[in-house]
Design an enzyme around this catalytic site. Structure first.
Site, PDB file in Angstrom:
ATOM      1  N   GLU A  20       3.924   2.296  52.240  1.00 38.87           N
ATOM      2  CA  GLU A  20       4.836   2.164  51.206  1.00 38.87           C
ATOM      3  C   GLU A  20       3.867   1.682  49.921  1.00 38.87           C
ATOM      4  O   GLU A  20       4.032   1.995  48.878  1.00 38.87           O
ATOM      5  CB  GLU A  20       5.789   1.377  51.420  1.00 38.87           C
ATOM      6  CG  GLU A  20       6.992   1.954  52.298  1.00 38.87           C
ATOM      7  CD  GLU A  20       6.733   1.818  53.769  1.00 38.87           C
ATOM      8  OE1 GLU A  20       5.429   1.279  54.214  1.00 38.87           O
ATOM      9  OE2 GLU A  20       7.785   1.818  54.606  1.00 38.87           O
ATOM     10  N   LEU A  21       3.259   0.525  50.271  1.00 40.79           N
ATOM     11  CA  LEU A  21       2.351  -0.050  49.183  1.00 40.79           C
ATOM     12  C   LEU A  21       1.268   0.735  48.735  1.00 40.79           C
ATOM     13  O   LEU A  21       1.144   0.947  47.395  1.00 40.79           O
ATOM     14  CB  LEU A  21       1.720  -1.274  49.616  1.00 40.79           C
ATOM     15  CG  LEU A  21       0.737  -2.132  48.586  1.00 40.79           C
ATOM     16  CD1 LEU A  21       1.765  -2.551  47.424  1.00 40.79           C
ATOM     17  CD2 LEU A  21       0.204  -3.196  49.413  1.00 40.79           C
ATOM     18  N   ILE A 438     -26.801  15.322  51.758  1.00 38.95           N
ATOM     19  CA  ILE A 438     -26.423  14.511  52.997  1.00 38.95           C
ATOM     20  C   ILE A 438     -25.632  15.269  53.713  1.00 38.95           C
ATOM     21  O   ILE A 438     -25.286  14.776  54.941  1.00 38.95           O
ATOM     22  CB  ILE A 438     -26.000  13.159  52.565  1.00 38.95           C
ATOM     23  CG1 ILE A 438     -27.050  12.419  51.442  1.00 38.95           C
ATOM     24  CG2 ILE A 438     -25.810  12.207  53.703  1.00 38.95           C
ATOM     25  CD1 ILE A 438     -28.443  12.391  51.990  1.00 38.95           C
ATOM     26  N   GLU A 491     -19.688  20.738  55.574  1.00 38.35           N
ATOM     27  CA  GLU A 491     -18.372  19.990  56.444  1.00 38.35           C
ATOM     28  C   GLU A 491     -17.171  20.195  55.959  1.00 38.35           C
ATOM     29  O   GLU A 491     -16.178  19.097  55.906  1.00 38.35           O
ATOM     30  CB  GLU A 491     -18.838  18.601  56.290  1.00 38.35           C
ATOM     31  CG  GLU A 491     -20.185  18.277  56.925  1.00 38.35           C
ATOM     32  CD  GLU A 491     -20.635  16.775  56.640  1.00 38.35           C
ATOM     33  OE1 GLU A 491     -19.859  15.814  56.786  1.00 38.35           O
ATOM     34  OE2 GLU A 491     -21.881  16.325  56.769  1.00 38.35           O
ATOM     35  N   CYS A 523      -6.537   3.565  53.185  1.00 40.77           N
ATOM     36  CA  CYS A 523      -6.383   3.136  54.554  1.00 40.77           C
ATOM     37  C   CYS A 523      -6.842   4.393  55.346  1.00 40.77           C
ATOM     38  O   CYS A 523      -7.285   5.518  55.212  1.00 40.77           O
ATOM     39  CB  CYS A 523      -4.832   3.501  54.952  1.00 40.77           C
ATOM     40  SG  CYS A 523      -3.792   2.281  53.984  1.00 40.77           S
ATOM     41  N   HIS A 701     -21.408   7.395  44.279  1.00 42.56           N
ATOM     42  CA  HIS A 701     -20.194   6.874  44.158  1.00 42.56           C
ATOM     43  C   HIS A 701     -19.549   6.733  42.512  1.00 42.56           C
ATOM     44  O   HIS A 701     -18.645   6.358  42.501  1.00 42.56           O
ATOM     45  CB  HIS A 701     -20.406   5.368  44.511  1.00 42.56           C
ATOM     46  CG  HIS A 701     -20.640   5.395  45.976  1.00 42.56           C
ATOM     47  ND1 HIS A 701     -21.888   5.322  46.640  1.00 42.56           N
ATOM     48  CD2 HIS A 701     -20.076   5.382  47.145  1.00 42.56           C
ATOM     49  CE1 HIS A 701     -21.971   5.210  47.975  1.00 42.56           C
ATOM     50  NE2 HIS A 701     -20.709   5.327  48.122  1.00 42.56           N
ATOM     51  N   CYS A 733     -25.536   9.915  49.130  1.00 46.34           N
ATOM     52  CA  CYS A 733     -24.616  10.014  50.148  1.00 46.34           C
ATOM     53  C   CYS A 733     -23.891  11.533  50.112  1.00 46.34           C
ATOM     54  O   CYS A 733     -24.272  12.079  49.396  1.00 46.34           O
ATOM     55  CB  CYS A 733     -23.675   8.850  50.196  1.00 46.34           C
ATOM     56  SG  CYS A 733     -22.806   8.699  51.458  1.00 46.34           S
TER      57      CYS A 733
HETATM   58  N1  GLN Z   1     -22.957  13.636  56.556  1.00 40.33           N
HETATM   59  C1  GLN Z   1     -21.806  12.766  55.761  1.00 40.33           C
HETATM   60  C2  GLN Z   1     -21.332  13.335  54.726  1.00 40.33           C
HETATM   61  O1  GLN Z   1     -22.222  13.778  53.794  1.00 40.33           O
HETATM   62  C3  GLN Z   1     -22.374  11.450  55.779  1.00 40.33           C
HETATM   63  C4  GLN Z   1     -21.318  10.475  55.135  1.00 40.33           C
HETATM   64  C5  GLN Z   1     -21.890   8.947  54.965  1.00 40.33           C
HETATM   65  O2  GLN Z   1     -23.127   8.750  55.038  1.00 40.33           O
HETATM   66  N2  GLN Z   1     -20.703   7.986  54.908  1.00 40.33           N
HETATM   67  O3  GLN Z   1     -20.412  13.206  54.168  1.00 40.33           O
HETATM   68 ZN    ZN Z   2     -23.952   7.797  53.401  1.00 35.86          ZN
END
Ligand code: GLN
Ligand code: ZN
Length: 762
Positions: A20-21, A438, A491, A523, A701, A733
């Site tokens: 809920e939060l 990645i 992916e 979460c 990020h 990443c």
């Molecule tokens: N192979 C993953 C991705 O590209 C690696 C994610 C991660 O390092 N947290 O999403």
């Molecule tokens: Zn990563």
């Protein structure tokens, strides 16, 4: 009002039984609801929690465990440690708080990092020489009152002053020699003020959490601990103090705290090993209450109540008074097992989430007070569940054990690196400074919808597969257009890099509603690793080979490593983690081998959590790193010399794990580096790392798209440390949380920058 702690828990989940939060926060953040509506949801969650904890029969109910975002941020705000750049925004107190947590257009948020060795993230307070502490927020007091109005007496919980300062970082501009801990005396003035106010309100007990002392601490830090609790203990007007140390043994801090004038100490008897032997000789404990953390606050197994009572019996003589509790806050487990409709009933009968753990604590408390007979039925039920789990067929797979037994030492070794390198160059024929990503590409709403529809049965397998194939084809074409050298399938079929594998391996169960707060409104639903792990059939091969058939360029197979799978799951507690890691590694090794057989020439095994599982105490590092490295090698060393193994690590401060990274023996390692301006490369050089490396050239990020010149500059900086033959070019990443528009531009700029730097190589 009883002044005994009796039975209690150190904290409780606050996201709500049905998140809920989360919903209320996200609705407020997107201006779909008002602050008043958000506050009302929060109030209801608190009241429900207090009532249910009291009705369950706890003698002492924790208070102030609710948080709109993070309890460390709450503590910083309580004591007035709010950097000026946030107060300058001129927002309401609630929005100032959220600005610190999430940032606003003009001002990025506070840094966020892991809460000890858990998967919870806290916001890192900034403390400088000029920080002026003050009692800026009285939530602890107000919530005590609020609970009292509903007839529940609570024990306000606060982050302790030492832990607060030890987790803080020096504010920008502070002298090199400045430490937040230098401000302890000033901070204690305000803790003293708050404790006085709480006492005047009638508060009997306050809990101060000091988990920082489950990690190694310097003599100066231990001296500061002593000074702090002498001072707080000597206050003329204060509630009784419970100081709780958890996530491991308190070590020397135990004696220190025992010698201070506080009324109770909380010790973690699950993660720590303190038993009667360690606790009995501690002078000073005899006139205190020992709050014994007997019920695991971080894992989801039913407690062996007989064993817990046996442990409790050994402690009776060590302390003046014995109380029972969870090992740490229940923040780290989901709400309620009863909400799970799809876990196999046998596995389900072995589980205890927060609600169930509260009841276990109550049973233990009653057994201690009234004798075992008073709770004979509950003890018998627990005994039966524990026995069932210990002998269940689905936990024990003899084939897995036999395979591990039969492994030769060569299973974790590959050919000499020089030979591998030559064979891989011949097979792959990549240009200098090869570009890659990645693994994940943006997860569009369509992709997510298709996955959800498959889960709920609204989409059949064949249609789902076609949707995923379409997405993979789009991602392959995009990478070809961009001119990337080593491609990925993107992916799209994965909800999460651990859960996806857990769902496809034997020995794991998944929950429907087993949500645990990771940070703020985020979460996660960690899978439950309950038995011997094996891989019934190939998992990723169909996607990887489909992608490879679409292009002449090599496509990387993408797997999650054994350590990361363990780190982000609830793991079994009936065998050593090292043993479980081997089983997971063997399953991943099978997948690696099938990918290779299917013609995939490059395989990446991600271990972003390698550092996260590092034990809090240095004496345990070596042992951990040995099994962690062995597990990665078991997963990856079964391939021919021409198959290139990559790994990916999600952090740039290697510290204690740097030698382990060398020992992984991966052919190529991609790492986070953009934010640290490639400094990691010097760290790797310092330990003689001589393999290929892909330092991330931009921070995924952030939504910012880097200009080509910026990336080129980073590449030139990298070339100062690493010869061109060993350097790869990739983002920091995976791209799954980003949008296509920015990803396309960012990757195009990355490729353009690489082309420019390549020209200057000749
Ligand atoms: N192979 C993953 C991705 O590209 C690696 C994610 C991660 O390092 N947290 O999403
Ligand atoms: Zn990563």
């Amino acid at each position: 009002m009883t002044s005994k702690i009796g039975s209690t828990v150190l904290g409780y989940p606050r996201i709500g039984p049905n998140r809920e939060l989360k919903r209320a926060l996200e609705s407020y953040w997107s201006s779909r609801s008002s602050a008043a509506e958000l506050r009302e949801v929060a109030r209801r969650l608190r009241v429900d929690t207090w009532r249910s904890l009291r009705d369950a029969g706890l003698d002492s109910v924790p208070g102030n465990t609710f948080s709109f975002y993070d309890h460390v941020l709450d503590a910083a705000v309580t004591f007035g440690a709010i950097p000026a750049r946030y107060t300058d925004l001129g927002l309401s107190s609630l929005d100032t708080y959220f600005a610190m947590a999430r940032g606003v257009e003009s001002t990025p948020p506070l840094e966020m990092t892991k809460w000890f060795d858990t998967n919870y993230h806290y916001l890192v307070p900034e403390i400088g020489p000029d920080t002026r502490f003050s009692l800026a927020d009285r939530t602890a007091l107000e919530q005590y009152r609020e609970a009292a109005e509903h007839g529940v007496t609570t024990r306000p919980v606060l982050v302790g002053p030492l832990t607060l300062l030890l987790l803080s970082k020096s504010a920008a501009g502070a002298a090199e020699s400045f430490r937040p801990l230098d401000k302890l005396t000033e901070l204690l003035d305000v803790y003293a003020e708050l404790l006085g106010e709480l006492r005047r309100e009638g508060v009997a007990w306050v809990q101060l959490d000091e988990p920082a002392f489950a990690a190694d601490r310097s003599p100066a830090e231990l001296a500061a601990l002593r000074a702090a609790y002498r001072r707080l203990g000597d206050l003329p007007e204060r509630p009784n103090l419970l100081v709780a140390g958890y996530f491991g043994d308190l070590g020397e801090a135990l004696e220190v705290l025992a010698s201070c004038p506080v009324e109770a100490l909380g010790v973690d008897l699950v993660a720590g090993s303190s038993t009667a032997d360690a606790l009995s000789p501690v002078r000073g404990l005899r006139d205190k209450t020992l709050v014994a953390g007997l019920v695991d606050g971080r894992n989801i197994w039913r407690t062996d109540l007989d064993k817990a009572l046996a442990t409790a019996a050994t402690l009776l003589g060590a302390a003046g008074e014995l109380a029972v509790s969870t090992s740490c806050s229940l923040l780290h487990v989901p709400h309620d097992v009863a909400a799970e409709a799809n876990i196999d009933p046998q596995v389900k009968s072995w589980l205890a989430f927060a609600e169930q753990k509260v009841r276990e604590v109550v049973v233990l408390g009653r057994a201690l007070r009234e004798g075992r007979d008073a709770v004979a039925e509950e003890l018998a039920a627990a005994r039966a569940a524990v026995a069932d789990r210990a002998t269940a067929d689905r936990v024990h797979n003899h084939r897995v054990r036999a395979r591990l037994q039969a492994l030769r030492p060569t299973a974790t070794q590959r050919e000499p690196y020089a030979e591998r390198r030559a064979a891989q160059r011949k097979s792959l024929r990549l240009p200098p400074l090869p570009t890659t990503t990645i693994g994940s590409f943006p997860q569009t709403a369509d992709v997510r919808k298709a996955r959800a529809a498959l889960r709920s049965g609204r989409l059949d397998r064949a249609t789902y597969q076609q949707r995923m194939r379409d997405e993979i084809e789009r991602v392959i074409r995009l990478q070809e257009e961009l001119g990337l050298d080593l491609l990925v399938h993107g992916e799209p079929e994965r909800n999460d890099m651990v859960q996806y594998f857990a769902e496809n391996l034997d020995g794991f169960a998944s929950t429907d509603n087993g949500w645990v707060q990771s940070y703020g409104s985020r979460c996660v639903r960690p899978p439950i690793l309950f038995g011997d792990v094996s891989r019934p059939k190939a998992i990723t091969v169909e996607w990887a080979t489909f992608a490879q058939r679409l292009t002449e360029k090599p496509v990387k197979g993408m797997l999650t490593g054994p350590v990361t799978i363990l780190a982000w799951s609830f793991v079994r507690d009936d065998q050593a983690l090292a043993e479980t890691a081997k089983q997971v590694a063997l399953a991943i090794r099978d997948e690696v081998s099938d990918l290779e057989t299917a013609g995939i020439r490059v395989i990446q095994v991600d271990e972003p959590a390698l550092r996260e599982l590092l034990p809090l105490r240095a004496v345990r590092h070596e042992q951990y790193l040995a099994w962690a490295v062995a597990a990665f090698r078991l997963a990856t060393c079964g391939v021919a010399e021409s198959t290139q193994i990559h790994t990916h690590l999600c952090y740039s401060e290697f510290g204690e794990v740097i030698n382990a990274i060398v020992a992984l023996d991966a052919d190529v390692t991609s790492i986070e580096a953009a934010r640290s301006r490639m400094e990691v490369l010097d760290d790797l050089n310092a330990v003689g790392f001589g393999r290929d490396v892909g330092p991330g050239v931009y921070d995924i990020h952030s939504p910012r798209v880097p200009e080509p010149a910026e990336v080129a500059n980073l590449l030139r900086a990298a070339l100062e440390a690493v010869p061109a033959q060993r350097l790869w070019v990739n983002p920091d990443c995976g791209l799954k949380t980003r949008g296509y528009a920015e990803v396309e531009r960012a990757l195009a700029n990355m490729v353009a920058a690489t082309a420019e730097v390549r020209r200057s190589l000749r």
